[in-house]
Design a protein around this motif. Structure first.
Motif, mmCIF file in Angstrom:
data_model
loop_
_atom_site.group_PDB
_atom_site.id
_atom_site.type_symbol
_atom_site.label_atom_id
_atom_site.label_comp_id
_atom_site.label_asym_id
_atom_site.label_seq_id
_atom_site.Cartn_x
_atom_site.Cartn_y
_atom_site.Cartn_z
ATOM 1 N N TYR A 83 0.829 -1.205 0.000
ATOM 2 C CA TYR A 83 0.000 0.000 0.000
ATOM 3 C C TYR A 83 0.871 1.267 0.000
ATOM 4 N N THR B 211 -18.214 -0.264 2.164
ATOM 5 C CA THR B 211 -17.212 0.101 1.166
ATOM 6 C C THR B 211 -17.409 1.515 0.640
ATOM 7 N N ILE C 158 -14.664 4.712 0.885
ATOM 8 C CA ILE C 158 -14.088 5.311 -0.320
ATOM 9 C C ILE C 158 -14.443 6.793 -0.415
ATOM 10 N N ASP D 157 -12.222 8.632 2.058
ATOM 11 C CA ASP D 157 -10.891 8.701 1.442
ATOM 12 C C ASP D 157 -10.841 9.796 0.385
ATOM 13 N N GLU E 19 -5.421 4.608 8.238
ATOM 14 C CA GLU E 19 -6.536 3.669 8.172
ATOM 15 C C GLU E 19 -6.093 2.222 8.054
ATOM 16 N N LEU E 20 -4.837 1.954 7.670
ATOM 17 C CA LEU E 20 -4.388 0.590 7.403
ATOM 18 C C LEU E 20 -3.233 0.204 8.315
ATOM 19 N N MET F 134 -8.016 -2.739 8.626
ATOM 20 C CA MET F 134 -8.464 -1.348 8.582
ATOM 21 C C MET F 134 -8.953 -0.921 9.963
ATOM 22 N N MET G 118 -12.443 -5.570 6.146
ATOM 23 C CA MET G 118 -12.660 -5.201 4.749
ATOM 24 C C MET G 118 -13.120 -6.410 3.944
ATOM 25 N N ARG H 286 -10.104 -1.872 -3.918
ATOM 26 C CA ARG H 286 -10.235 -0.429 -4.101
ATOM 27 C C ARG H 286 -9.189 0.334 -3.290
ATOM 28 N N GLU H 287 -8.861 -0.156 -2.101
ATOM 29 C CA GLU H 287 -7.830 0.508 -1.300
ATOM 30 C C GLU H 287 -6.456 0.380 -1.954
ATOM 31 N N MET I 280 -6.507 2.931 -4.509
ATOM 32 C CA MET I 280 -6.471 4.264 -3.913
ATOM 33 C C MET I 280 -5.043 4.662 -3.568
ATOM 34 N N TYR I 281 -4.289 3.752 -2.986
ATOM 35 C CA TYR I 281 -2.923 4.086 -2.582
ATOM 36 C C TYR I 281 -1.982 4.169 -3.781
#
Length: 825
Positions: free
Chosen positions: A223, A486, A490, A493, A505-506, A512, A525, A532-533, A536-537
């Protein structure tokens, strides 16, 4: 409509989804949703049924995420993956961030779900900074049996540019031995000599004797986490280093093993992560049971704080400032607070911090607080608000700790302005929805989070605020073992990252956070959120230079046609904001259409899945000049890649100069960025229209719409430049790509292309030119071993022209297309 009917529809839509592009599927599901609403018109269950349909849509989108957990040749492979799953199981790098000029090792784990064996397939790696290629592509061979997993990952080594503090995106295009694209995936690369400019913060709470520290760090590295908080690994808040540095009990009675912490730190340093030791800046404990009292450790009671006689908490007036946590096996359940302004306390606690940091090898100190509790009184009769002590205390800490990093949590953002102007290296605040900012506005909404990120950036001269924002805390307490919502995660975020902030968050091997006591694991999660995470990262790394690198807010006008849109985070609208830096103008668009409130916490677990928007037409009033428009997003339809958008109109009115363009898809969050530079691979035409990606030099089909799935772009046998487009299949197929230009100057145009059709014999192969309001012109593509130039002529009378290439062919037949040009005669 009953769930059984939805299940039947779901099964019908899966093969359609798998055989269409993202856009065409989204258009299909949108049309189907409208049909359902028409069918249910007048029923009181319409809203509930629409929510079910949105869940189906979300599940279908989640088909692009495949999960796995394995070890390959000693390399831990996390279950956190963001792949389409047809061939690429995971794509990651060996470190969380890199120094300029470093070598990046890229790992691609392959599981062959293509339905056929692949022998001597090729993976092409492309390297981009925003819209630009920054290095030559690399190609690596691989082989994989159908249904099998390669015994070792596909490895690519890339030496990054020498520029510091830059984000890059690596794209992997996986093809079979015939050059047919089977899968694509992306991964971000952060080239930064330090973590404080673009912090991505994670946490650790597992310090048992046999903890798998290496895999935990590998997972968080995937991540791109570059800073770690070691939560409650300290002995006591006033004495963070135990006398026995091999094993000790924390305040809650958990066994903490020194070698586990050292192992974490060793693996983290190999991955270029920093390690932050955690404890309170002003707290101590006493325990009459075991004789472990703060006064025996050198803490003086006259350094303490008492509630003043003026404190708003009437029942506490005159009492010692304390905080009861919970009954624990150790008996250390009450925190006693001391005055951070007191020089005696400062000298004591900072000496303890130096001892702790050096004993275990930490890189810095993460100080904590319990927030602002009103006016206090010192032993010598002075009155003080704890938040007013932060600047002086933190500056003293930074000086005392030398080259160690310093950060602190002003809980609820109370006193955050005093932290922002101090010498801390990184900003962090625990946001609670009931706390209020300096203007009295509660931190309960998406816009409130954005506002604090922006305000902290200004007050700190450009630092990026880290916000934990515990999602669905109360829901998790009431429903332990459930899944995070979810959509809610998102959207939160997106609100923070689009504003230029970051999140905590992680942590803990990919878990999470949803509680201020980090070891609590009430929610987890699901697979979709994991994927999706990861996206995102990757996105916040690849586009860090547009998100939090000197951008400032503007009031440039934005108008969205045929949809609700606002600068405010109004539920049911597209929430947009505009920014600018030295090169780019930026629009952040967060989709709140279909979302019934703008509150981020989501303790009621309400529906937070937006209604996906397609073909969003935008008018933007620009400053300076704009000649190129791009869109990028962490949403699956874009997979972090930049897409070129055509400027459909460029003009002015009483409000100023503006452009118009269409965004293909908005699911959760799109970032549109614009520059005065001319786009690569485009030809300027007539009245501000241009052919996008005319030579396919973006490495993909940017600007072109494909009908059929037997098409791709690669760098084999390009006629000009690095890339070409190709049609191919082992089976019979019909394939088309097309691009519609509008805003053209009326007149006669010559359209040219370099083409080659040298394998198999097509049934029909041609270039098609369609004049809107007029007829179509066809130019046949001949069979031959060499590229030839074909030419067509079209008369444009209403400013629009469609350019297409079409082929109907039996199996094992190709078509290659390159260097499409358009000339006004």
């Amino acid at each position: 409509m009953k769930w059984g009917e939805y299940g039947y529809i779901f099964m019908l839509l899966i093969p359609i989804y798998l055989s269409t592009t993202d856009n065409s599927f989204l258009e299909l599901i949108t049309k189907y949703e409208k049909y359902l609403i028409i069918r249910m018109k007048g029923c009181i269950v319409v809203k509930k049924e629409r929510k079910k349909l949105k869940v189906i849509q979300s599940v279908l989108l989640a088909l692009t995420v495949t999960m796995s957990s394995a070890f390959i040749e000693g390399i831990p492979v996390s279950a956190a993956s963001s792949t389409t799953g047809k061939m690429i199981r995971d794509l990651n790098t060996d470190k969380a961030m890199y120094n300029p000029g470093d070598k990046v090792t890229i790992y691609m784990d392959v599981t062959n779900n293509s339905g056929k064996d692949v022998t001597n397939g090729k993976v092409t790696f492309n390297f981009k900074h925003l819209e630009k290629d920054v290095s030559l592509s690399q190609t690596v061979s691989y082989s994989a049996k159908t249904g099998g997993t390669t015994s070792t990952p596909v490895v690519c080594n890339w030496t990054v540019p020498n520029d510091n503090f830059k984000g890059y995106l690596v794209q992997a295009i996986c093809k079979d031995e015939n050059g047919i694209v089977l899968d694509t995936e992306t991964v971000g690369v952060d080239v930064s000599s330090g973590w404080t400019k673009f912090p991505r913060y994670g946490y650790l709470t597992k310090f048992e004797e046999h903890t798998d520290t290496r895999n935990a760090i590998w997972t968080l590295k995937n991540y791109h986490i570059n800073g770690l908080q070691y939560y409650d690994a300290q002995y006591r808040h006033h004495k963070p280093a135990s006398d026995n540095t091999e094993v000790w009990d924390d305040w809650a009675g958990r066994k903490i093993y020194g070698n586990t912490i050292r192992s974490y730190i060793s693996s983290a340093k190999q991955a270029n992560m920093v390690n932050m030791q955690y404890n309170m800046i002003y707290a101590a404990t006493s325990n009459s049971t075991n004789g472990s009292n703060y006064w025996d450790d050198g803490v003086h009671e006259d350094w303490g704080l008492w509630y003043s006689e003026n404190n708003s908490n009437v029942d506490k007036r005159g009492q010692r400032f304390t905080f009861f946590m919970s009954d624990t096996p150790t008996g250390d359940s009450t925190l006693y607070f001391f005055n951070p302004w007191n020089k005696g306390w400062q000298d004591y606690i900072l000496a303890q911090e130096n001892k702790s940091l050096n004993a275990l090898g930490y890189d810095g100190w993460h100080g904590d607080t319990v927030g602002e509790w009103g006016e206090m009184k010192t032993a010598d009769g002075h009155y003080v608000y704890v938040k007013d002590t932060y600047t002086d205390f933190l500056n003293a800490a930074k000086q005392a700790l030398g080259n160690k990093y310093v950060m602190m949590n002003p809980v609820g953002a109370q006193g955050i302005e005093n932290v922002n102007k101090s010498n801390v290296d990184v900003l962090y605040t625990e946001i609670w929805p009931w706390d209020r900012d300096s203007e009295g506005v509660q931190y309960s909404t998406y816009s409130a989070l954005k506002k604090e990120v922006e305000q902290s950036r200004k007050e700190s001269n450009g630092k990026s605020l880290i916000v934990p924002a515990y999602m669905q805390k109360d829901y998790g307490i009431a429903h332990p073992g459930s899944y995070f919502n979810t959509g809610a995660v998102i959207l939160t975020d997106a609100a923070i990252y689009s504003a230029g902030g970051s999140r905590l968050e992680l942590g803990d091997n990919g878990k999470m956070l949803n509680h201020e006591y980090f070891p609590a694991e009430n929610l987890k999660m699901n697979d979709e959120l994991v994927g999706r995470e990861r996206n995102m990262y990757d996105f916040i790394v690849a586009y860090e230079n547009l998100l939090r690198d000197g951008q400032s807010e503007t009031n440039n006008g934005v108008y969205v046609y045929d949809r609700q849109a606002s600068r405010n985070d109004d539920a049911g609208s597209i929430w947009y904001n505009t920014k600018i830096d030295s090169k780019y103008q930026i629009i952040q668009m967060v989709n709140l259409i279909g979302v019934n409130n703008n509150e981020w916490r989501n303790d009621d677990y309400s529906d937070k899945i937006p209604d996906t928007q397609t073909n969003v037409k935008v008018k933007y009033y620009y400053t300076g000049d704009v000649n190129s428009v791009y869109v990028a997003s962490p949403d699956p339809a874009y997979n972090c890649e930049t897409r070129s958008l055509k400027i459909e109109k460029k003009s002015s009115d009483d409000a100023g100069n503006y452009i118009e363009f269409t965004v293909p898809t908005l699911e959760y969050w799109d970032m549109i960025y614009m520059t005065g530079d001319e786009p690569d691979g485009g030809d300027e035409l007539g009245n501000n229209s241009r052919l996008i990606n005319s030579g396919f030099e973006s490495g993909d089909l940017n600007g072109w719409t494909a009908t059929g799935t037997n098409v791709g772009v690669d760098n084999n046998d390009a006629q000009e430049g690095n890339y070409k487009c190709y049609f191919w299949s082992n089976e019979a197929y019909n394939q088309k790509i097309e691009q519609t230009l509008s805003g053209l100057e009326n007149g006669i145009y010559t359209i040219k292309a370099k083409v080659k059709q040298n394998t198999g014999n097509s049934i029909l192969s041609r270039m098609e030119l369609t004049e809107f309001g007029g007829g179509a012109v066809y130019t046949d593509i001949p069979h031959g071993d060499l590229y030839v130039e074909i030419t067509g002529t079209a008369q444009v009378t209403n400013g629009k022209l469609n350019i297409a290439f079409y082929q109907a062919a039996p199996g094992n037949t190709n078509l290659e297309i390159d260097n499409v040009t358009l000339i006004l005669e």
